[in-house]
Design a protein around this motif. Structure first.
Motif, PDB file in Angstrom:
ATOM      1  N   UNK A  81       0.795  -1.237   0.000  1.00 27.13           N
ATOM      2  CA  UNK A  81       0.000   0.000   0.000  1.00 27.13           C
ATOM      3  C   UNK A  81       0.824   1.282   0.000  1.00 27.13           C
ATOM      4  N   UNK A  82       1.783   1.477   0.915  1.00 30.49           N
ATOM      5  CA  UNK A  82       2.520   2.750   0.878  1.00 30.49           C
ATOM      6  C   UNK A  82       3.361   2.899  -0.388  1.00 30.49           C
ATOM      7  N   UNK A  83       3.860   1.798  -0.924  1.00 30.97           N
ATOM      8  CA  UNK A  83       4.633   1.858  -2.168  1.00 30.97           C
ATOM      9  C   UNK A  83       3.727   2.231  -3.334  1.00 30.97           C
ATOM     10  N   UNK A  84       2.543   1.626  -3.366  1.00 30.64           N
ATOM     11  CA  UNK A  84       1.551   1.921  -4.399  1.00 30.64           C
ATOM     12  C   UNK A  84       1.129   3.392  -4.323  1.00 30.64           C
ATOM     13  N   UNK A  85       0.847   3.867  -3.126  1.00 31.30           N
ATOM     14  CA  UNK A  85       0.415   5.262  -2.955  1.00 31.30           C
ATOM     15  C   UNK A  85       1.513   6.239  -3.367  1.00 31.30           C
ATOM     16  N   UNK A  86       2.747   5.918  -3.001  1.00 29.63           N
ATOM     17  CA  UNK A  86       3.869   6.773  -3.383  1.00 29.63           C
ATOM     18  C   UNK A  86       4.057   6.768  -4.900  1.00 29.63           C
ATOM     19  N   UNK A  87       3.955   5.590  -5.501  1.00 34.89           N
ATOM     20  CA  UNK A  87       4.079   5.489  -6.957  1.00 34.89           C
ATOM     21  C   UNK A  87       2.992   6.265  -7.677  1.00 34.89           C
ATOM     22  N   UNK A  88       1.760   6.174  -7.171  1.00 36.05           N
ATOM     23  CA  UNK A  88       0.656   6.913  -7.785  1.00 36.05           C
ATOM     24  C   UNK A  88       0.880   8.414  -7.668  1.00 36.05           C
ATOM     25  N   UNK A  89       1.365   8.853  -6.511  1.00 30.85           N
ATOM     26  CA  UNK A  89       1.631  10.285  -6.325  1.00 30.85           C
ATOM     27  C   UNK A  89       2.733  10.758  -7.269  1.00 30.85           C
ATOM     28  N   UNK A  90       3.769   9.962  -7.412  1.00 28.24           N
ATOM     29  CA  UNK A  90       4.876  10.309  -8.309  1.00 28.24           C
ATOM     30  C   UNK A  90       4.405  10.445  -9.745  1.00 28.24           C
ATOM     31  N   UNK A  91       3.521   9.528 -10.159  1.00 30.74           N
ATOM     32  CA  UNK A  91       3.014   9.547 -11.536  1.00 30.74           C
ATOM     33  C   UNK A  91       1.846  10.517 -11.732  1.00 30.74           C
ATOM     34  N   UNK A  92       1.297  11.032 -10.634  1.00 32.35           N
ATOM     35  CA  UNK A  92       0.090  11.853 -10.726  1.00 32.35           C
ATOM     36  C   UNK A  92      -1.086  11.026 -11.214  1.00 32.35           C
TER      37      UNK A  92
END
Length: 107
Positions: A81-92
């Motif tokens: 979850x935190x990796x997914x959320x960080x990745x989504x934020x990075x990609x917008x």
């Protein structure tokens, strides 16, 4: 590029238990049909949930017909979850999931 992040460990349960990788594949097909480029995240135990053995990004990418660079498996002992959320934020990017990520709201 219109990225979209898919919570594979969540989506694979959308048809109930047992989990099905085909459900993730169907979601990916629909997203691609809309011109989106999916990035899929799984928890480290995904292989044991699907086949009683470890499955890494390469095996999952092949089964989902995605480039391996678009499929991620969290390291053992680390929630995705935190990796997914960080990745989504990075990609917008938006996220496809039924999870509300309440455990991660503070982050």
């Amino acid at each position: 590029v219109d990225w979209i992040v898919v919570d594979g460990s969540n989506v694979m349960y959308w048809q109930g238990d047992p989990p099905q990788l085909q459900v993730v594949g169907d979601v990916i097909d629909r997203l691609r049909a809309r011109g989106l480029r999916p990035v899929v995240w799984f928890d480290a135990n995904v292989g044991y949930r699907l086949s009683d053995s470890y499955m890494g990004s390469e095996a999952l990418a092949a089964r989902l017909k995605l480039p391996v660079a678009q499929v991620f498996v969290a390291p053992r002992g680390t929630p995705a979850d935190p990796l997914l959320l960080d990745g989504a934020a990075t990609l917008g990017a938006r996220i496809v999931s039924n999870d509300r990520y309440r455990d991660w709201v503070g982050q």
